[in-house]
Design an enzyme around this catalytic site. Sequence first.
Site, short mmCIF file in Angstrom:
data_model
loop_
_atom_site.label_atom_id
_atom_site.label_comp_id
_atom_site.label_asym_id
_atom_site.label_seq_id
_atom_site.Cartn_x
_atom_site.Cartn_y
_atom_site.Cartn_z
N GLU A 127 30.70 -20.19 46.34
CA GLU A 127 30.53 -21.31 45.40
C GLU A 127 30.97 -22.67 45.94
OE1 GLU A 127 32.31 -20.09 41.68
OE2 GLU A 127 31.16 -18.23 41.64
N ASN A 169 27.81 -17.03 49.24
CA ASN A 169 27.49 -16.54 47.89
C ASN A 169 27.61 -17.67 46.86
OD1 ASN A 169 27.10 -14.20 46.08
ND2 ASN A 169 29.19 -14.58 45.37
N HIS A 205 23.73 -14.81 37.55
CA HIS A 205 24.23 -14.77 36.17
C HIS A 205 23.18 -15.45 35.32
CE1 HIS A 205 28.11 -13.22 37.36
NE2 HIS A 205 28.26 -14.19 38.24
N GLU A 232 25.78 -10.58 41.71
CA GLU A 232 26.61 -10.55 40.50
C GLU A 232 25.73 -10.52 39.25
OE1 GLU A 232 29.65 -13.61 40.49
OE2 GLU A 232 30.01 -13.40 42.63
N ASP A 234 23.94 -10.28 35.92
CA ASP A 234 24.07 -9.96 34.50
C ASP A 234 23.14 -10.90 33.73
OD1 ASP A 234 25.71 -12.30 34.60
OD2 ASP A 234 27.55 -11.15 34.41
#
Length: 301
Positions: A127, A169, A205, A232, A234
């Site tokens: 990030e 990432n 996400h 990650e 979701d």
Amino acid sequence: GTTLRAAAAEKGRYFGAAVGTYKFNDSTYMSVLNREFNSLVAENEMKWDATEPSRGSFNYGSGDRIVSHARANGMSVRGHNLLWHAQQPGWAQGLSGSDLRNAAINHVTQVATHFRGQIHSWDVVNEAFADGGSGGRRDSNLQRTGNDWIEAAFRAARAADPNAKLCYNDYNTDGINAKSTGIYNMVRDFKSRGVPIDCVGFQSHLGTSISGDYQANLQRFADLGVDVQITELDVTQGGNQANIYATVTRSCLAVSRCAGITVWGVRDCDSWRGGDNALLFDCSGNKKSAYTAVLDTLNGG
Ligand code: G3I
């Protein structure tokens, strides 16, 4: 395949989940985890605040527990993460300049050395790009040590664990936009100058829709000569949840350099997103329609 891990393996991919060791005594959680997934990532246990709570004093107990569970169950491990602006120990938050740079690179070296040979892919830097339209770096204490902090981290990680794939990432990179293009330009630059980078993680996400160029964005990174990984995943529960999960899965299968998919937790109630019910299993461990959509897509249906 009749499970996510078997169906993904038939397609040459892994299917992983983020885990917390504090749930390892929950038998429902563990039976779903061991049945469905063949890759683990620590939701928190390998971060800087967890692994180096005081300077030069390392704590690997929980991370080692995840690695040993994975080995015992035929699972690979993603390492998350070596450097990030968040979840830094208090002592690091108080540093700057060359003192912080030296501490950060030492952290990378020590942690990657400890886990050497046991991590399939490391999120070396997490990030580091800004949201919004700038396409530039996020301001942080690490960024203020100099723009070369990211390549310094990748070089240190390569030296410490030469066989781990080294990933950058980030989130909000789910299509071709200013942020993903900033990262794309960094990866292209690293490849042209021989800075070691092997993969890019797309956190994914997601809300109630998905960018129409999700797959095209993965493909443009793959075309630079790096693997891509969904790291990650979701998705907000709503009318589109199963469709969005299927679209992400189909996109990964369509990109030959997409190595695998990790969901950010096991059951809805294990998720950092709480009320969004964003995962593949309900709180009792039952399969949701999103699960069936992913499994059918992996099986080519
Ligand atoms: O461990 C302490 C515990 O001792 C204390 O009693 C408790 C009280 O709040 O906090 C516990 O720490 C929490 C930690 O999770 C472990 O549960 C932190 O407060 C909490 O902030 C932390 O949240 C994590 C978050 O990263 C931190 O930024 C989430 O679990 C984790 O899912 C989330 O994961 C991130 C990825 O690393 C990077 N990408 C985004 C993703 C979602 O935010």
